[in-house]
Scaffold this motif. Structure first.
Motif, PDB file in Angstrom:
ATOM      1  N   ASP A 109       0.907  -1.299  -0.152  1.00 43.02           N
ATOM      2  CA  ASP A 109       0.183  -0.009   0.200  1.00 43.02           C
ATOM      3  C   ASP A 109       1.123   1.451  -0.009  1.00 43.02           C
ATOM      4  N   PHE A 110       1.863   1.562   0.634  1.00 45.07           N
ATOM      5  CA  PHE A 110       2.672   2.583   0.811  1.00 45.07           C
ATOM      6  C   PHE A 110       3.470   2.949  -0.414  1.00 45.07           C
ATOM      7  N   MET A 111       3.620   1.767  -1.115  1.00 41.44           N
ATOM      8  CA  MET A 111       4.092   2.081  -2.684  1.00 41.44           C
ATOM      9  C   MET A 111       3.361   2.682  -3.416  1.00 41.44           C
ATOM     10  N   VAL A 112       1.891   1.941  -3.355  1.00 48.16           N
ATOM     11  CA  VAL A 112       0.831   2.608  -4.312  1.00 48.16           C
ATOM     12  C   VAL A 112       0.482   4.062  -4.008  1.00 48.16           C
ATOM     13  N   PHE A 113       0.618   4.239  -2.750  1.00 48.18           N
ATOM     14  CA  PHE A 113       0.282   5.680  -2.177  1.00 48.18           C
ATOM     15  C   PHE A 113       1.284   6.715  -2.625  1.00 48.18           C
ATOM     16  N   LEU A 114       2.869   6.232  -2.652  1.00 52.23           N
ATOM     17  CA  LEU A 114       3.601   6.949  -3.031  1.00 52.23           C
ATOM     18  C   LEU A 114       3.928   6.914  -4.541  1.00 52.23           C
ATOM     19  N   ASN A 115       3.190   6.428  -5.542  1.00 53.69           N
ATOM     20  CA  ASN A 115       3.081   6.313  -6.733  1.00 53.69           C
ATOM     21  C   ASN A 115       4.409   5.514  -7.211  1.00 53.69           C
ATOM     22  N   TRP A 116       4.691   4.503  -6.859  1.00 55.73           N
ATOM     23  CA  TRP A 116       5.455   3.674  -7.521  1.00 55.73           C
ATOM     24  C   TRP A 116       4.922   2.864  -8.364  1.00 55.73           C
ATOM     25  N   LYS A 117       5.758   2.465  -9.476  1.00 55.53           N
ATOM     26  CA  LYS A 117       5.244   1.926 -10.667  1.00 55.53           C
ATOM     27  C   LYS A 117       5.552   0.377 -10.667  1.00 55.53           C
ATOM     28  N   GLU A 118       6.431   0.117 -10.043  1.00 53.30           N
ATOM     29  CA  GLU A 118       6.982  -1.427  -9.932  1.00 53.30           C
ATOM     30  C   GLU A 118       7.565  -1.879  -8.695  1.00 53.30           C
ATOM     31  N   LEU A 119       7.967  -2.779  -8.446  1.00 52.34           N
ATOM     32  CA  LEU A 119       8.216  -3.350  -7.354  1.00 52.34           C
ATOM     33  C   LEU A 119       9.723  -3.300  -7.486  1.00 52.34           C
ATOM     34  N   PRO A 120      10.582  -2.591  -6.317  1.00 52.72           N
ATOM     35  CA  PRO A 120      11.914  -2.703  -6.403  1.00 52.72           C
ATOM     36  C   PRO A 120      12.826  -3.861  -6.602  1.00 52.72           C
ATOM     37  N   TRP A 121      13.905  -4.045  -7.112  1.00 51.28           N
ATOM     38  CA  TRP A 121      14.517  -5.268  -7.090  1.00 51.28           C
ATOM     39  C   TRP A 121      14.737  -6.102  -5.835  1.00 51.28           C
ATOM     40  N   TYR A 122      15.347  -5.115  -4.861  1.00 47.07           N
ATOM     41  CA  TYR A 122      15.519  -5.583  -3.534  1.00 47.07           C
ATOM     42  C   TYR A 122      14.388  -6.411  -2.991  1.00 47.07           C
ATOM     43  N   TRP A 123      13.052  -6.279  -3.265  1.00 49.72           N
ATOM     44  CA  TRP A 123      11.834  -6.978  -2.735  1.00 49.72           C
ATOM     45  C   TRP A 123      11.746  -8.240  -3.297  1.00 49.72           C
ATOM     46  N   TYR A 124      12.317  -8.871  -4.394  1.00 44.75           N
ATOM     47  CA  TYR A 124      12.272  -9.860  -5.061  1.00 44.75           C
ATOM     48  C   TYR A 124      12.533 -10.917  -4.314  1.00 44.75           C
ATOM     49  N   GLY A 125      11.787 -11.983  -4.188  1.00 48.46           N
ATOM     50  CA  GLY A 125      12.034 -13.112  -3.458  1.00 48.46           C
ATOM     51  C   GLY A 125      11.620 -13.160  -2.066  1.00 48.46           C
ATOM     52  N   PHE A 126      10.950 -12.084  -1.674  1.00 49.32           N
ATOM     53  CA  PHE A 126      10.503 -11.939  -0.240  1.00 49.32           C
ATOM     54  C   PHE A 126       9.079 -12.722  -0.222  1.00 49.32           C
ATOM     55  N   ASP A 127       8.357 -12.943  -1.140  1.00 47.11           N
ATOM     56  CA  ASP A 127       7.157 -13.711  -1.177  1.00 47.11           C
ATOM     57  C   ASP A 127       7.513 -15.171  -0.833  1.00 47.11           C
ATOM     58  N   GLU A 128       8.651 -15.623  -0.491  1.00 53.48           N
ATOM     59  CA  GLU A 128       9.061 -17.188  -0.177  1.00 53.48           C
ATOM     60  C   GLU A 128       9.434 -16.638   1.267  1.00 53.48           C
ATOM     61  N   PHE A 129       9.065 -17.691   2.030  1.00 53.47           N
ATOM     62  CA  PHE A 129       9.434 -17.633   3.326  1.00 53.47           C
ATOM     63  C   PHE A 129      10.861 -17.852   3.657  1.00 53.47           C
ATOM     64  N   TRP A 130      11.294 -19.221   3.160  1.00 57.04           N
ATOM     65  CA  TRP A 130      12.729 -19.667   3.149  1.00 57.04           C
ATOM     66  C   TRP A 130      13.658 -18.480   2.718  1.00 57.04           C
ATOM     67  N   PHE A 131      13.395 -17.530   1.660  1.00 57.81           N
ATOM     68  CA  PHE A 131      14.316 -16.703   1.324  1.00 57.81           C
ATOM     69  C   PHE A 131      14.313 -15.622   2.169  1.00 57.81           C
ATOM     70  N   ALA A 132      13.135 -15.250   2.668  1.00 60.31           N
ATOM     71  CA  ALA A 132      13.100 -14.229   4.084  1.00 60.31           C
ATOM     72  C   ALA A 132      13.863 -14.778   5.187  1.00 60.31           C
ATOM     73  N   MET A 133      13.835 -15.962   5.437  1.00 58.78           N
ATOM     74  CA  MET A 133      14.716 -16.276   6.739  1.00 58.78           C
ATOM     75  C   MET A 133      16.198 -16.375   6.194  1.00 58.78           C
ATOM     76  N   LEU A 134      16.417 -16.572   4.892  1.00 58.05           N
ATOM     77  CA  LEU A 134      17.843 -16.428   4.508  1.00 58.05           C
ATOM     78  C   LEU A 134      18.370 -14.986   4.767  1.00 58.05           C
ATOM     79  N   MET A 135      17.564 -14.288   4.266  1.00 60.32           N
ATOM     80  CA  MET A 135      17.780 -12.633   4.223  1.00 60.32           C
ATOM     81  C   MET A 135      17.882 -12.316   5.835  1.00 60.32           C
ATOM     82  N   VAL A 136      17.164 -12.983   6.668  1.00 54.13           N
ATOM     83  CA  VAL A 136      17.193 -12.347   8.170  1.00 54.13           C
ATOM     84  C   VAL A 136      18.409 -12.680   8.821  1.00 54.13           C
TER      85      VAL A 136
END
Length: 384
Positions: A109-136
């Motif tokens: 929502d905050f990206m839509v509010f700020l008029n972002w057009k696409e998801l930043p590259w550093y958000w890629y992969g965070f839809d997977e739990f294993w990837f998020a835990m790896l980044m943690v």
């Protein structure tokens, strides 16, 4: 008991592990299966509160590993905690999908509010739990490795290193406040819906998060104990007590510092990841230097260089904070400052050190009384 088990669970550490495992089971059971009318029932609002205390205990343990055993006073560990929290928050935001206020399945929502057009590259992969835990673990670990590589090779020590760690977390605070960083700016990340497909506000989910926090604390305690009771731990203590002499003996001091510093940052990141779903928000205020200073107070109150002390200190101080901010909110900071001054002046080894001193004095008195009684006891043979 084998050598490894002895190192992990010796010197009464197994008692703490058993207590934490019992708590990990007891609190969810008393919350979910004991009726609210029972005096043993744990209310729903206390489960995430207790879980937050456990994550703070893991964070304090990570600071004690570098400060209590290696002599590195970090005033920036809140940064590693916050980075782990942001990694988990990014995963939780991606789980919202099209259920946000603006109904955009691809952008928070905050990206839509700020008029972002696409998801930043550093958000890629965070839809997977294993990837998020790896980044943690990887993000705080990578930052700590880079920071430590330059700081320790340059032989920055003492108060200078502490100031640099504080400058690091303050720089991250300013960076994450910016809306163009893509992390929610001042508001941060919030309004989480579910984790691993389970509603995040459901009692069962909160109980599971509490149990996960307790188990993570047990794992962190065992890892730290394995380190400090090994030959590596003896070198760390030598670095703490006489770094120049240890270096003269041929040890690559910077390598030992870098290892324990990176490991400590990863433990702090794990604590942050467990903290976020239980409090429901992560924002740049977690990077505030005052937070890192407060962590040091937890360790000092409990007793640094003990592993158990930081856990006790974190739980007790945060329980006091919860009570003070409810009863006397305007006096909490004064109470915290007074507590730190009192510990510094009268209990330099913390609560555990005080307990050990009292026990040593009692044993000395018993020994003195026993010696005196033996000295005045008549000798029957001499009387004859």
């Amino acid at each position: 008991m084998g050598p490894l088990a002895t190192r992990l669970l010796g010197d009464r550490a197994w008692v703490l592990v058993a207590v934490l495992l019992a708590i990990a089971v007891a609190v969810p059971v008393l919350n979910l299966w004991v009726p609210p009318s029972s005096p043993l029932h744990v209310p729903d609002h206390l489960v995430p509160l207790f879980g937050k205390y456990l994550t703070y205990a893991l964070l304090a343990l990570s600071v004690d590993l570098v400060w209590g055993y290696c002599g590195i006073l970090s005033l920036g560990h809140g940064a590693f905690f916050a980075l782990g929290g942001y990694a988990m928050g990014m995963y939780l935001m991606r789980q919202i999908g099209g259920r946000g206020v603006y109904g955009n399945p691809d952008l928070p929502d905050f990206m839509v509010f700020l008029n972002w057009k696409e998801l930043p590259w550093y958000w890629y992969g965070f839809d997977e739990f294993w990837f998020a835990m790896l980044m943690v673990l990887a993000v705080p670990g990578a930052l700590a490795f880079l920071f430590g590589w330059f700081a320790f090779r340059s032989r920055v020590t003492g108060v200078y290193l502490s100031i640099i760690t504080q400058a690091m977390t303050f720089a991250l605070l300013l960076a994450f406040f910016r809306n163009d960083m893509g992390f929610g700016g001042n508001n941060g990340l919030t309004d989480f819906k579910d984790i691993l497909g389970a509603p995040i506000q459901a009692p069962g989910t909160r109980a599971a998060l509490f149990a996960a926090s307790a188990l993570a604390l047990v794992a962190g305690l065992l890892v730290c104990r394995l380190v400090v009771t090994s030959k590596l731990g003896k070198v760390l203590v030598a670095v703490r007590d006489a770094e120049s002499r240890t270096r003269f003996l041929g040890y690559r001091v910077e390598h030992y510092k870098l290892f324990v510093w990176t490991l400590s940052a990863m433990l702090a990141g794990l604590a942050g990841a467990l903290y976020v779903p239980q409090v429901g928000i992560i924002n740049p205020s977690e990077f505030a230097p005052a937070n890192s200073i407060e962590i040091v107070i937890w360790v000092a109150v409990g007793g640094r260089g003990t592993l158990l002390g930081p856990i006790v200190g974190a739980v007790l101080v945060n329980y006091a904070k919860t009570w003070f901010t409810g009863a006397f909110p305007e006096f909490w900071l004064f109470a915290l400052g007074g507590l730190f001054v009192a510990v510094t002046l009268f209990m330099p080894k913390g609560l555990l050190g005080l307990a050990q001193q009292v026990r040593a004095r009692l044993e000395a008195r018993r020994g003195a009384k026993g010696g005196a009684a033996h000295a005045v006891r008549p000798d029957p043979q001499a009387a004859e």
